[in-house]
Write an enzyme that holds these catalytic residues in place. Structure first.
Site, mmCIF file in Angstrom:
data_model
loop_
_atom_site.group_PDB
_atom_site.id
_atom_site.type_symbol
_atom_site.label_atom_id
_atom_site.label_comp_id
_atom_site.label_asym_id
_atom_site.label_seq_id
_atom_site.Cartn_x
_atom_site.Cartn_y
_atom_site.Cartn_z
ATOM 1 N N HIS A 16 11.832 15.920 8.271
ATOM 2 C CA HIS A 16 10.925 16.615 7.404
ATOM 3 C C HIS A 16 11.684 18.077 7.535
ATOM 4 O O HIS A 16 11.782 18.496 8.650
ATOM 5 C CB HIS A 16 9.677 16.317 7.082
ATOM 6 C CG HIS A 16 8.890 16.803 8.367
ATOM 7 N ND1 HIS A 16 8.420 17.832 8.615
ATOM 8 C CD2 HIS A 16 8.724 15.548 9.450
ATOM 9 C CE1 HIS A 16 7.800 17.677 9.985
ATOM 10 N NE2 HIS A 16 7.943 16.572 10.434
ATOM 11 N N GLY A 17 11.287 18.841 6.671
ATOM 12 C CA GLY A 17 11.708 20.436 6.696
ATOM 13 C C GLY A 17 11.447 20.833 7.978
ATOM 14 O O GLY A 17 12.285 21.598 8.598
#
Length: 167
Positions: A16-17
């Site tokens: 994820h980011g």
């Protein structure tokens, strides 16, 4: 020689980011290997995880068995990787099979039925605690940090404190 494992991380969200950008830059990797049998056998999930990877980094969603094959393959000796796992049981399985880890970062294990929250991001059950204890017994550092700038927190100390608070 073997894979150059710059970071092994347990995070049930996998890529994820935050992981993809901050950690990959901080540890200087060129590849993310997600070692999870369920994700490796789910084409949609593989696609979504690859899309969450920064453009400058390659990612592969592989089975734990494939990780063992890559780890022992001399062709990949220079590969700078981040290993991502969903659970401590997955980490323990590959370590017992020969993958050498000095440290595991615990980033996120969501709360589900039967688990106890030990931080805002980490919930464990007895199976998780047993797997972590076996990893710690092998001399593997188990540290909690969401991002590299956070102060390291020793997971086993936190678990011991929790057990004293809740007999």
């Amino acid at each position: 020689m073997a894979l150059d494992i710059r970071l092994a991380r347990i995070d049930d969200r996998l890529i994820h980011g935050q992981v993809a950008t901050v950690w990959s830059r901080a540890v200087g990797i060129d590849r993310i290997l997600v070692a999870n049998d369920e994700a490796a056998n789910d084409e949609l999930r593989k696609l979504l995880l690859k899309q969450a990877t920064p453009p400058s980094i390659k990612s592969h969603v592989i089975t734990k068995q494939k990780l063992l094959e890559l780890y022992q393959n001399r062709l990949f000796d220079e590969m700078k990787v981040m290993l991502l796992f969903v659970s401590p049981q997955d980490v323990l399985e590959v370590v017992q099979a020969g993958v050498g880890l000095k440290s595991v970062n615990i980033g996120g294990m969501r709360f589900t039925e039967g688990k106890k929250m030990i931080t805002n991001f980490i919930s464990v059950n007895e199976d998780d605690i047993q797997a972590f204890a076996k990893l710690a017994a092998r001399g593997i550092e188990l540290e909690i940090r969401q991002v590299p700038a956070d102060r390291k927190i020793d997971l086993m100390q936190l678990i011991k404190k929790e057990k004293r608070l809740h007999p």
